[in-house]
Design a protein around this motif. Structure first.
Motif, PDB file in Angstrom:
ATOM      1  N   ARG A 169      -5.058  20.574  14.474  1.00 38.07           N
ATOM      2  CA  ARG A 169      -6.130  20.468  13.466  1.00 38.07           C
ATOM      3  C   ARG A 169      -5.595  20.547  12.043  1.00 38.07           C
ATOM      4  N   SER A 170      -4.693  21.483  11.811  1.00 39.09           N
ATOM      5  CA  SER A 170      -4.190  21.651  10.440  1.00 39.09           C
ATOM      6  C   SER A 170      -3.383  20.424  10.008  1.00 39.09           C
ATOM      7  N   GLU A 171      -2.608  19.844  10.941  1.00 44.12           N
ATOM      8  CA  GLU A 171      -1.832  18.641  10.606  1.00 44.12           C
ATOM      9  C   GLU A 171      -2.749  17.459  10.352  1.00 44.12           C
ATOM     10  N   GLN A 172      -3.809  17.320  11.179  1.00 45.15           N
ATOM     11  CA  GLN A 172      -4.767  16.233  10.992  1.00 45.15           C
ATOM     12  C   GLN A 172      -5.502  16.383   9.657  1.00 45.15           C
ATOM     13  N   ARG A 173      -5.863  17.610   9.308  1.00 46.84           N
ATOM     14  CA  ARG A 173      -6.538  17.871   8.041  1.00 46.84           C
ATOM     15  C   ARG A 173      -5.626  17.521   6.862  1.00 46.84           C
ATOM     16  N   LEU A 174      -4.346  17.877   6.975  1.00 43.77           N
ATOM     17  CA  LEU A 174      -3.390  17.577   5.913  1.00 43.77           C
ATOM     18  C   LEU A 174      -3.226  16.064   5.742  1.00 43.77           C
ATOM     19  N   LEU A 175      -3.131  15.336   6.850  1.00 45.94           N
ATOM     20  CA  LEU A 175      -3.021  13.872   6.761  1.00 45.94           C
ATOM     21  C   LEU A 175      -4.270  13.249   6.134  1.00 45.94           C
ATOM     22  N   SER A 176      -5.437  13.792   6.459  1.00 43.44           N
ATOM     23  CA  SER A 176      -6.673  13.287   5.851  1.00 43.44           C
ATOM     24  C   SER A 176      -6.685  13.521   4.344  1.00 43.44           C
ATOM     25  N   GLN A 177      -6.200  14.680   3.916  1.00 40.02           N
ATOM     26  CA  GLN A 177      -6.130  14.962   2.477  1.00 40.02           C
ATOM     27  C   GLN A 177      -5.172  13.999   1.779  1.00 40.02           C
ATOM     28  N   ILE A 178      -4.037  13.726   2.409  1.00 40.86           N
ATOM     29  CA  ILE A 178      -3.070  12.784   1.817  1.00 40.86           C
ATOM     30  C   ILE A 178      -3.682  11.391   1.733  1.00 40.86           C
ATOM     31  N   GLU A 179      -4.391  10.995   2.792  1.00 40.96           N
ATOM     32  CA  GLU A 179      -5.018   9.673   2.799  1.00 40.96           C
ATOM     33  C   GLU A 179      -6.061   9.543   1.687  1.00 40.96           C
ATOM     34  N   ARG A 180      -6.883  10.575   1.503  1.00 39.16           N
ATOM     35  CA  ARG A 180      -7.887  10.545   0.430  1.00 39.16           C
ATOM     36  C   ARG A 180      -7.215  10.482  -0.946  1.00 39.16           C
ATOM     37  N   ALA A 181      -6.125  11.225  -1.103  1.00 40.11           N
ATOM     38  CA  ALA A 181      -5.415  11.211  -2.390  1.00 40.11           C
ATOM     39  C   ALA A 181      -4.817   9.830  -2.657  1.00 40.11           C
ATOM     40  N   LEU A 182      -4.283   9.180  -1.629  1.00 41.77           N
ATOM     41  CA  LEU A 182      -3.724   7.827  -1.810  1.00 41.77           C
ATOM     42  C   LEU A 182      -4.807   6.809  -2.136  1.00 41.77           C
TER      43      LEU A 182
ATOM     44  N   LEU B 157      -2.843   0.010  -2.371  1.00 35.29           N
ATOM     45  CA  LEU B 157      -2.041   0.579  -1.290  1.00 35.29           C
ATOM     46  C   LEU B 157      -2.920   0.988  -0.112  1.00 35.29           C
ATOM     47  N   ALA B 158      -4.081   1.536  -0.406  1.00 37.96           N
ATOM     48  CA  ALA B 158      -5.014   1.929   0.648  1.00 37.96           C
ATOM     49  C   ALA B 158      -5.495   0.702   1.425  1.00 37.96           C
ATOM     50  N   ALA B 159      -5.781  -0.393   0.726  1.00 40.84           N
ATOM     51  CA  ALA B 159      -6.220  -1.624   1.388  1.00 40.84           C
ATOM     52  C   ALA B 159      -5.098  -2.189   2.264  1.00 40.84           C
ATOM     53  N   ALA B 160      -3.856  -2.141   1.768  1.00 37.60           N
ATOM     54  CA  ALA B 160      -2.725  -2.637   2.556  1.00 37.60           C
ATOM     55  C   ALA B 160      -2.509  -1.770   3.805  1.00 37.60           C
ATOM     56  N   LEU B 161      -2.712  -0.478   3.674  1.00 36.98           N
ATOM     57  CA  LEU B 161      -2.560   0.425   4.808  1.00 36.98           C
ATOM     58  C   LEU B 161      -3.622   0.159   5.867  1.00 36.98           C
ATOM     59  N   VAL B 162      -4.855  -0.091   5.448  1.00 31.37           N
ATOM     60  CA  VAL B 162      -5.934  -0.403   6.385  1.00 31.37           C
ATOM     61  C   VAL B 162      -5.617  -1.696   7.135  1.00 31.37           C
ATOM     62  N   THR B 163      -5.139  -2.710   6.430  1.00 33.56           N
ATOM     63  CA  THR B 163      -4.783  -3.986   7.057  1.00 33.56           C
ATOM     64  C   THR B 163      -3.643  -3.794   8.050  1.00 33.56           C
ATOM     65  N   PHE B 164      -2.640  -3.050   7.664  1.00 29.81           N
ATOM     66  CA  PHE B 164      -1.504  -2.775   8.554  1.00 29.81           C
ATOM     67  C   PHE B 164      -1.958  -2.055   9.818  1.00 29.81           C
ATOM     68  N   ASN B 165      -2.815  -1.043   9.666  1.00 26.09           N
ATOM     69  CA  ASN B 165      -3.308  -0.289  10.818  1.00 26.09           C
ATOM     70  C   ASN B 165      -4.129  -1.160  11.762  1.00 26.09           C
ATOM     71  N   ARG B 166      -4.932  -2.085  11.208  1.00 26.86           N
ATOM     72  CA  ARG B 166      -5.725  -2.988  12.054  1.00 26.86           C
ATOM     73  C   ARG B 166      -4.822  -3.898  12.878  1.00 26.86           C
ATOM     74  N   ARG B 167      -3.775  -4.409  12.271  1.00 27.82           N
ATOM     75  CA  ARG B 167      -2.882  -5.342  12.957  1.00 27.82           C
ATOM     76  C   ARG B 167      -2.001  -4.640  13.992  1.00 27.82           C
ATOM     77  N   ARG B 168      -1.662  -3.391  13.776  1.00 27.55           N
ATOM     78  CA  ARG B 168      -0.728  -2.683  14.655  1.00 27.55           C
ATOM     79  C   ARG B 168      -1.395  -1.709  15.619  1.00 27.55           C
TER      80      ARG B 168
END
Length: 111
Positions: free
Chosen positions: A5-18, A25-36
């Motif tokens: 939980r703590s690791e998932q929460r930390l990743l969510s905070q990093i994602e919101r900050a990005l 960069l956020a749009a490129a990350l979403v596209t990359f995640n959809r393709r992979r």
């Protein structure tokens, strides 16, 4: 292997900050995640369990088998006891118990 939980929460905070700092960069990350998302992670990038976790079942099996062996060895007697006083003679040295060599000497002299 899932994240805690703590690791998932930390990743969510990093994602919101990005997302807030760099929308492109956020749009490129979403596209990359959809393709992979349908592909498996490459074997060389997968995490392997530590050696302690990997060998724990083997160590537990060896421990259990050795405890069974020790129990059988300690509880077995070389022969049947002739009476309640001789019951401990086969397990351990008890003062007054005849030894196996004494039995052989008595048998040889009785004949």
């Amino acid at each position: 292997m899932g994240l805690g939980r703590s690791e998932q929460r930390l990743l969510s905070q990093i994602e919101r900050a990005l997302r807030g700092s760099d929308p492109q960069l956020a749009a490129a990350l979403v596209t990359f995640n959809r393709r992979r998302s349908h592909l498996q992670m490459p074997l060389r990038e997968r995490l392997r369990p530590s050696r302690v976790v990997q060998y724990a079942p083997v160590a537990l099996g060896v421990f259990v088998l050795s405890m069974i062996l020790v129990s059988v060895t300690m509880l077995s007697r070389p022969g049947q006891a002739s009476g309640p006083a001789d019951a401990a003679c086969g397990i351990a040295y008890v003062p007054g118990c005849p030894s196996a060599s004494a039995h052989a000497v008595h048998r040889a002299t009785d004949r």
